[in-house]
Design an enzyme around this catalytic site. Sequence first.
Site, PDB file in Angstrom:
ATOM      1  N   GLU A 169     -14.782 -31.019  -1.474  1.00  0.00           N
ATOM      2  CA  GLU A 169     -16.128 -30.479  -1.668  1.00  0.00           C
ATOM      3  C   GLU A 169     -16.820 -30.274  -0.329  1.00  0.00           C
ATOM      4  OE1 GLU A 169     -18.020 -33.213  -4.368  1.00  0.00           O
ATOM      5  OE2 GLU A 169     -17.195 -32.210  -6.139  1.00  0.00           O
ATOM      6  N   GLU A 256     -12.033 -30.795 -10.256  1.00  0.00           N
ATOM      7  CA  GLU A 256     -12.822 -31.999 -10.544  1.00  0.00           C
ATOM      8  C   GLU A 256     -14.044 -31.632 -11.375  1.00  0.00           C
ATOM      9  OE1 GLU A 256     -13.896 -34.585  -7.144  1.00  0.00           O
ATOM     10  OE2 GLU A 256     -15.881 -34.785  -8.065  1.00  0.00           O
TER      11      GLU A 256
END
Length: 339
Positions: A169, A256
């Site tokens: 991320e 995710e």
Amino acid sequence: MKQLLFILLLSTSILIIPGCDKSESKPNEPVETNKTIVEHFGQLNVNGKDIVDKDGNSVVLRGMSLFWSQWGGQYYNKETIKWLRDDWKCTVIRAAMGVEGGAYLDNPEAEFQKVKAAIDACIELGIYVIVDWHDHSAEEHLEESKAFFERISSCYGNYPNIIYELYNEPLNVSWNDVLKPYHEEVISVIRTNDPNNIIVAGTPNWSQDVEDVIDNKLVGSNIAYSFHFYSSTHKQELRDKAIQAINAGIPLFVTEWGMSEANGNGIIDNASLNEWADFLEAYNLSWCNWSIVNKDETSAALLPTTSSLSGWSESDLSVSGKIIRDYLRLMNSELFDLL
Ligand code: CA
């Protein structure tokens, strides 16, 4: 005959792995009677916005992400992953290798070995494995990332099980100026060893701003883009970004997602969760749910009091753990019954 076949398979697997350290043991080949998930689907490819199997048919993988390797490393083993395949019906597992926070940057060999144990287990169990550089500032760790993926791809590039996730991320950084150049460098390292396994590229703003990739994709084949969400925080506005990207032909992989708020904790918004589940199915998106760990937070699938590594009963699972296990069994059981 069985034994001979096993020996042949073993020697083949040794021959086809260049560049592994001699000290690195090899995973066992699947030895079960039924076909495995990976034997069923084979080499995955990206075709347009879809992930497809060896025959070109659309594939949806659904499974669980392990927790950061430095804090949830006890689950990076065959016992846990076998339970997640057999009881939870996971077709994919995500090995989320921590980078900062006392992880790979400080202890590269120890963290590598955890990931290796998870990969070897997934190969032996015949399911897919996402090898995730679980970082929020990977552009500052480019050389370390390249060295890591060089080692992974040289050891495992011949196994169709492997999916590379280059950057979990990113923060709010530019796709064009920061992330694209990072991905290009790491991809060139991987593609030297492995011409075809799927690579998933992280996108800006916690892998949410996938619309930034439109008209600015990475060059090369079998590349998908990360799209992450937490269903109690994120709503239609974020789905609209994904839909915009999908409609522009961008292949997304939800490496995710969680049914908590964005910090991994907080409430479960059941109505929003259902909307996200409908969205995932409507667009045939593959996903891993966050996460397998025994922690006192909403997104953790195991209760803090659960110490066993497998064989969990309902009373060992958190509210989110029970929901996601039921959902995986609902969505994936039919596929396992086909094998
Ligand atoms: Ca390959």
